[in-house]
Structure formats: C-alpha cells, structure tokens
Scaffold this motif. Sequence first.
Motif, short mmCIF file in Angstrom:
data_model
loop_
_atom_site.label_atom_id
_atom_site.label_comp_id
_atom_site.label_asym_id
_atom_site.label_seq_id
_atom_site.Cartn_x
_atom_site.Cartn_y
_atom_site.Cartn_z
N ASP A 206 7.25 3.89 13.03
CA ASP A 206 8.12 4.97 13.52
C ASP A 206 7.38 6.28 13.74
O ASP A 206 7.87 7.16 14.44
N THR A 207 6.21 6.45 13.12
CA THR A 207 5.45 7.69 13.27
C THR A 207 4.50 7.66 14.46
O THR A 207 3.86 8.66 14.75
N GLY A 208 4.40 6.50 15.11
CA GLY A 208 3.45 6.34 16.20
C GLY A 208 2.11 5.78 15.76
O GLY A 208 1.26 5.47 16.60
N SER A 209 1.92 5.62 14.45
CA SER A 209 0.68 5.01 13.94
C SER A 209 0.63 3.54 14.31
O SER A 209 1.67 2.90 14.52
N ARG A 228 -4.57 -5.35 5.88
CA ARG A 228 -3.90 -4.51 6.88
C ARG A 228 -4.59 -3.15 6.98
O ARG A 228 -4.99 -2.57 5.98
N LEU A 229 -4.70 -2.66 8.21
CA LEU A 229 -5.26 -1.35 8.47
C LEU A 229 -4.27 -0.55 9.30
O LEU A 229 -3.74 -1.05 10.30
N THR A 230 -4.00 0.68 8.89
CA THR A 230 -3.16 1.59 9.66
C THR A 230 -4.02 2.69 10.24
O THR A 230 -4.85 3.29 9.54
#
Length: 287
Positions: A206-209, A228-230
């Motif tokens: 939701d933040t665009g990340s 996992r990588l953000t």
Amino acid sequence: MSHRSKTKSTDTGVAEELWQQFRAARTASLREPHGWLTLTSLQWLDETCAAMEIVPGLWSATGDRACLTASTDDGLTELRTGRRVAGTVTAVLDDEESLFWVSHGGKDGDRIVVELARRAGRYAIRTRDAESPTLTGFTGVPVFGYRPDLVLEGRFEPYPAPLVEPIRTAHPAVQARHTGVGDVVFALPSLPEGPREVRLRAARDDTGSLSITFHDATNGSTTALWRRLTTPPPAPDGAVVLDFNRAINYPSAFTPFGTCPMPVSSNTVDAPIEAGERQPTGIGPAR
C-alpha cells in the motif's frame, strides 16, 4: 586516503549504522508478546462444533462464518469488547484476513491469544502463547555480516496489467495467489564469472514499496528455504535500490504453523546471496 575514499567510507559507515537500527527494530518486532514466535498450534474448523487443543470452548465454521460457543467458566475474553464469552459469538473474515479474536490463561487472562484466520476459503484458529519456549528462548536471528557490495542499483519494469498466478505456501493445505506488478532487474556482483543480470517478479504494497520473495543458492544450508526483500518505492524513471542486507525470513522459518507464501517459480537466483538473515538456530522447525 583520498577525499573520494573518505566519502565512500563515510557513506558505508552511515549505511551500516542504519542497517544496525533496522536489525534492532526487526528483533524488537519478533519479541512482541503475541508475535510470530508465539505460535503454538494451527487447527482447522469444521461445520460441527468441536473442542480444540490448547484452548477451551467449542469451535466451528459454517459458510462464511466462524462460531465459538463457551461459558464464563471457560475463561475466554473477546478482545474486541473485553467481555467474557458467555454463549455463542461469531466472526466473518475475507480470505487471507486474520483476527485476534479471544484470549485466556495466565494471571490476567491474556497469556494465550486465539487468532482466527481464513485461508483458501477455510477457517482456522492459531494459538499465540506469550510464554512459548520459542519466544522465551529467542536471542535474535543470525545474520550475515554487512555487505556494502550487495546494496545494488536496479530498475523496475512495470507490467501493462497485474499478473496474478497461483503459488504454494509453507502449509501444504493452503494455496495462495501472487499479484506481480513488474520485474526488478539488477546485476548480481561478486560471481566468479563476473556480474550477472537477474530478473525477479515483484508485488507492491500500500505504500508503493516493492516486495520480492526469492530463492537463492544458500537456501536450506545457511539460510531458510526462501526469504523476502522489501525495496523503497521506485523512482519515476524506474530506478530502485535493493539492499540484500535487509532480506528477512518469513515466519515459517521460525514455526511450523505459518502459511507464508513461497516465491513464484521464476524468482530463483542460482547463485548465493550471502547477506541478510540466516537460518534460525535452536528455535522453530528445521526448514
């Protein structure tokens, strides 16, 4: 030392300090009283009211609704209202939603929180025990040393439309879907044959990340079976930074009661990425 070398060294020092802050926040989140390290069971609900392990009351699920029937003697407190359950209470969730529904046990009646979850159209309950040995014995997640060479510049190539595909999860009875919004393309350095271009499918929050779930050659030895990588939101021109020092484990690396999504089949790097979180030791299942 040249001015350029000093600047690069300073930049690396600042980046490593920010990474240490990230690690401290990550450890604190795992130590939450009813966080992922407190899971002690996952039990599916049927249409017939039935007793469950660890938690009192009678539990069932009919259609799109979950039901709990209990008396005040069972000591169950509905978390939304703060009242003891006396009779039948119900809850309705959408698929993939979860709800901290009731609690019981301990001095204040809140040692064990019962989470209601809906996965692949089925309801389940998971118990979260604040005195779980996995939590009380937790001393932190092993990590690789900081690798400035694995903070990589890449580019985001969006799809014309989201790509939805079925994926497996950490639980064999649960299937899920991955909504890919584009590929992240970057060059992986430090390989014997030289840098290699890698393309990984990403989802967007939701933040665009961007969120990237991936396999690499360390899985099952020094790291969990997937991680996992953000990344921060891509720049307008598609530029994006991938800091693999911030690659983390899914909850399923710590507990057998997770339903965490596996990577899409294309998100496999056939080289080791020796940065970020390692395989947890001494807690949870051997994965």
